[in-house]
Design a protein around this motif. Structure first.
Motif, PDB file in Angstrom:
ATOM      1  N   PRO A 138     -21.110  52.409  54.824  1.00  0.00           N
ATOM      2  CA  PRO A 138     -21.514  53.154  53.460  1.00  0.00           C
ATOM      3  C   PRO A 138     -20.712  51.737  52.897  1.00  0.00           C
ATOM      4  N   TYR A 139     -22.397  51.808  51.858  1.00  0.00           N
ATOM      5  CA  TYR A 139     -21.397  50.073  50.699  1.00  0.00           C
ATOM      6  C   TYR A 139     -21.032  51.059  49.309  1.00  0.00           C
ATOM      7  N   LYS A 140     -19.908  49.227  48.743  1.00  0.00           N
ATOM      8  CA  LYS A 140     -19.310  49.830  47.202  1.00  0.00           C
ATOM      9  C   LYS A 140     -19.535  48.908  47.061  1.00  0.00           C
ATOM     10  N   ALA A 141     -19.577  49.175  45.231  1.00  0.00           N
ATOM     11  CA  ALA A 141     -19.341  48.888  44.211  1.00  0.00           C
ATOM     12  C   ALA A 141     -18.592  47.928  43.641  1.00  0.00           C
ATOM     13  N   VAL A 142     -19.310  46.346  43.704  1.00  0.00           N
ATOM     14  CA  VAL A 142     -18.582  44.855  43.806  1.00  0.00           C
ATOM     15  C   VAL A 142     -17.831  45.189  42.639  1.00  0.00           C
ATOM     16  N   HIS A 143     -17.559  45.656  41.324  1.00  0.00           N
ATOM     17  CA  HIS A 143     -17.252  46.069  40.536  1.00  0.00           C
ATOM     18  C   HIS A 143     -17.346  46.799  39.124  1.00  0.00           C
ATOM     19  N   ALA A 144     -16.587  47.827  39.065  1.00  0.00           N
ATOM     20  CA  ALA A 144     -16.671  49.009  37.955  1.00  0.00           C
ATOM     21  C   ALA A 144     -18.120  48.834  37.176  1.00  0.00           C
ATOM     22  N   GLY A 145     -18.140  49.529  35.830  1.00  0.00           N
ATOM     23  CA  GLY A 145     -19.193  49.687  35.512  1.00  0.00           C
ATOM     24  C   GLY A 145     -20.234  50.895  35.915  1.00  0.00           C
ATOM     25  N   LYS A 146     -20.830  51.376  34.888  1.00  0.00           N
ATOM     26  CA  LYS A 146     -22.201  52.222  35.154  1.00  0.00           C
ATOM     27  C   LYS A 146     -23.253  52.383  35.664  1.00  0.00           C
ATOM     28  N   VAL A 147     -23.409  53.263  36.458  1.00  0.00           N
ATOM     29  CA  VAL A 147     -24.691  53.698  37.078  1.00  0.00           C
ATOM     30  C   VAL A 147     -26.367  53.434  36.488  1.00  0.00           C
ATOM     31  N   HIS A 164     -22.220  46.818  34.154  1.00  0.00           N
ATOM     32  CA  HIS A 164     -20.933  46.176  34.381  1.00  0.00           C
ATOM     33  C   HIS A 164     -20.651  45.801  33.252  1.00  0.00           C
ATOM     34  N   ASP A 165     -19.228  46.369  32.028  1.00  0.00           N
ATOM     35  CA  ASP A 165     -18.920  46.300  31.001  1.00  0.00           C
ATOM     36  C   ASP A 165     -19.169  44.800  30.487  1.00  0.00           C
ATOM     37  N   ASP A 166     -18.950  43.986  31.163  1.00  0.00           N
ATOM     38  CA  ASP A 166     -19.475  42.266  30.428  1.00  0.00           C
ATOM     39  C   ASP A 166     -21.032  42.162  30.895  1.00  0.00           C
ATOM     40  N   GLY A 167     -21.994  42.982  30.701  1.00  0.00           N
ATOM     41  CA  GLY A 167     -23.163  43.220  30.668  1.00  0.00           C
ATOM     42  C   GLY A 167     -24.378  42.680  31.708  1.00  0.00           C
ATOM     43  N   THR A 168     -23.163  42.240  33.081  1.00  0.00           N
ATOM     44  CA  THR A 168     -23.980  42.007  33.393  1.00  0.00           C
ATOM     45  C   THR A 168     -24.109  42.985  34.479  1.00  0.00           C
ATOM     46  N   GLU A 169     -25.303  43.356  35.640  1.00  0.00           N
ATOM     47  CA  GLU A 169     -25.746  44.289  36.014  1.00  0.00           C
ATOM     48  C   GLU A 169     -25.603  44.031  37.622  1.00  0.00           C
ATOM     49  N   ALA A 170     -25.499  44.615  38.514  1.00  0.00           N
ATOM     50  CA  ALA A 170     -25.381  44.536  40.488  1.00  0.00           C
ATOM     51  C   ALA A 170     -26.762  45.684  40.860  1.00  0.00           C
ATOM     52  N   ILE A 171     -27.505  45.142  41.805  1.00  0.00           N
ATOM     53  CA  ILE A 171     -28.908  45.599  41.891  1.00  0.00           C
ATOM     54  C   ILE A 171     -28.478  46.082  43.528  1.00  0.00           C
ATOM     55  N   TYR A 172     -28.158  47.648  43.886  1.00  0.00           N
ATOM     56  CA  TYR A 172     -27.946  47.573  45.590  1.00  0.00           C
ATOM     57  C   TYR A 172     -29.687  48.444  45.896  1.00  0.00           C
ATOM     58  N   ALA A 173     -29.911  47.101  46.898  1.00  0.00           N
ATOM     59  CA  ALA A 173     -31.517  47.769  47.483  1.00  0.00           C
ATOM     60  C   ALA A 173     -31.592  48.239  49.114  1.00  0.00           C
ATOM     61  N   VAL A 185     -20.261  56.841  35.948  1.00  0.00           N
ATOM     62  CA  VAL A 185     -19.477  55.370  35.589  1.00  0.00           C
ATOM     63  C   VAL A 185     -18.868  55.683  37.191  1.00  0.00           C
ATOM     64  N   VAL A 186     -18.736  54.469  37.747  1.00  0.00           N
ATOM     65  CA  VAL A 186     -17.923  54.249  39.270  1.00  0.00           C
ATOM     66  C   VAL A 186     -16.583  53.190  39.106  1.00  0.00           C
ATOM     67  N   LYS A 187     -15.826  53.056  40.086  1.00  0.00           N
ATOM     68  CA  LYS A 187     -15.147  51.726  40.101  1.00  0.00           C
ATOM     69  C   LYS A 187     -15.602  51.127  40.774  1.00  0.00           C
ATOM     70  N   ALA A 188     -14.576  49.454  41.208  1.00  0.00           N
ATOM     71  CA  ALA A 188     -14.701  48.888  42.155  1.00  0.00           C
ATOM     72  C   ALA A 188     -14.542  49.472  43.026  1.00  0.00           C
ATOM     73  N   GLY A 189     -14.855  49.500  44.580  1.00  0.00           N
ATOM     74  CA  GLY A 189     -14.707  49.721  45.209  1.00  0.00           C
ATOM     75  C   GLY A 189     -15.213  51.013  46.135  1.00  0.00           C
ATOM     76  N   ILE A 210     -27.852  40.637  41.625  1.00  0.00           N
ATOM     77  CA  ILE A 210     -27.114  40.014  40.286  1.00  0.00           C
ATOM     78  C   ILE A 210     -27.924  39.812  39.482  1.00  0.00           C
ATOM     79  N   HIS A 211     -27.737  40.376  38.027  1.00  0.00           N
ATOM     80  CA  HIS A 211     -28.215  40.095  37.117  1.00  0.00           C
ATOM     81  C   HIS A 211     -27.129  39.776  35.952  1.00  0.00           C
ATOM     82  N   VAL A 212     -27.718  38.434  34.646  1.00  0.00           N
ATOM     83  CA  VAL A 212     -26.629  37.859  33.684  1.00  0.00           C
ATOM     84  C   VAL A 212     -28.223  37.873  33.039  1.00  0.00           C
TER      85      VAL A 212
END
Ligand SMILES: [Zn+2]
Length: 245
Positions: A138-147, A164-173, A185-189, A210-212
């Motif tokens: 299992p892999y986990k969200a590094v930070h809270a945010g919205k899918v 994420h709330d700060d506008g950055t994005e994480a892609i898990y591939a 909506v997911v929590k960190a971890g 990570i996209h900024v």
């Protein structure tokens, strides 16, 4: 040692009163040390007249030590009571920490090997980092945010994108399986998928981007600034909170 002991009249008197065979000389020293530690407690709890009496009694054996222990236990019980007060305070702190978990950044995997850095490789930008891990881990969200994306995504294979709330994005591939859907909506971890080998992937691993401002950035320094060290496999919630504040 012996010199010092005999220069203290109280101790000397004590030793004279209770003849000490060689074996108990060590015991006397230890007992005195114990009672020495307990004297403050005894003074408060049992209201003993002076330390001299304690020293003499200490030479008579364990009874005094027991008394000292009891006094210590009593004192510790008092401390335990005040500790429970501070536990309440800690619980309150915990609540506010829970409020702050929105700011937490964490490692995406329990067990992994860092196998591929961000950067140009074979003339092409490798826009994320590769973390080799067991199939299905299992892999986990590094930070809270919205899918904002979850599903098959070209070369990414089965992928999840979290904004994420700060506008950055994480892609898990390259997932084997996704455990969230678009709009969640997911929590960190929070577990969001399982490591796999889907899409343009050669070997089971998690590709993390990570996209900024909509552009890929090196996740290593990005996460390090937020208390997560991918290479050392360390996550520091407090550092993350500090970085976020
Ligand atoms: Zn990759």
């Amino acid at each position: 040692m012996r010199q010092r002991l005999s220069s203290e009249p109280d101790r000397y008197r004590g030793r004279r009163r209770v003849p000490t065979p060689p074996r108990s000389r060590y015991a006397v020293a230890v007992t005195s040390a114990f009672v020495g530690a307990g004297v403050v407690a005894l003074g408060a709890a049992a209201n003993l007249p002076d330390q001299k009496q304690v020293d003499v009694q200490s030479l008579k054996g364990l009874g005094t030590v027991q008394a000292a222990d009891d006094a210590l236990a009593e004192r510790e019980a008092g401390q335990a009571a005040s500790r429970s007060d501070s536990r309440d305070a800690a619980a309150k702190t915990k609540v506010s920490a829970a409020d702050a978990t929105a700011d937490v950044w964490l490692l995406p995997l329990e067990e992994f090997e860092f196998t591929g850095p961000y950067g140009v490789r074979w003339g092409k930008l490798h826009a994320g980092i590769d973390l080799a891990a067991h199939e299905g881990l299992p892999y986990k969200a590094v930070h809270a945010g919205k899918v904002i994306q979850a599903g098959y995504y070209g070369g990414y294979g089965y992928a999840v994108t979290i904004q994420h709330d700060d506008g950055t994005e994480a892609i898990y591939a390259h997932s084997r399986r996704l455990l969230v859907k678009k709009g969640d909506v997911v929590k960190a971890g929070q577990v969001i998928g399982q490591v796999g080998n889907s899409g343009a992937s050669y070997g089971t691993h998690l590709h993390l981007e990570i996209h900024v401002d909509g552009k890929p950035t090196d996740p290593i320094p990005f996460l390090r600034q937020r208390g997560v060290d991918i290479k050392l496999q360390v996550e520091s919630v407090y550092a993350g909170m500090a970085a976020a504040s």
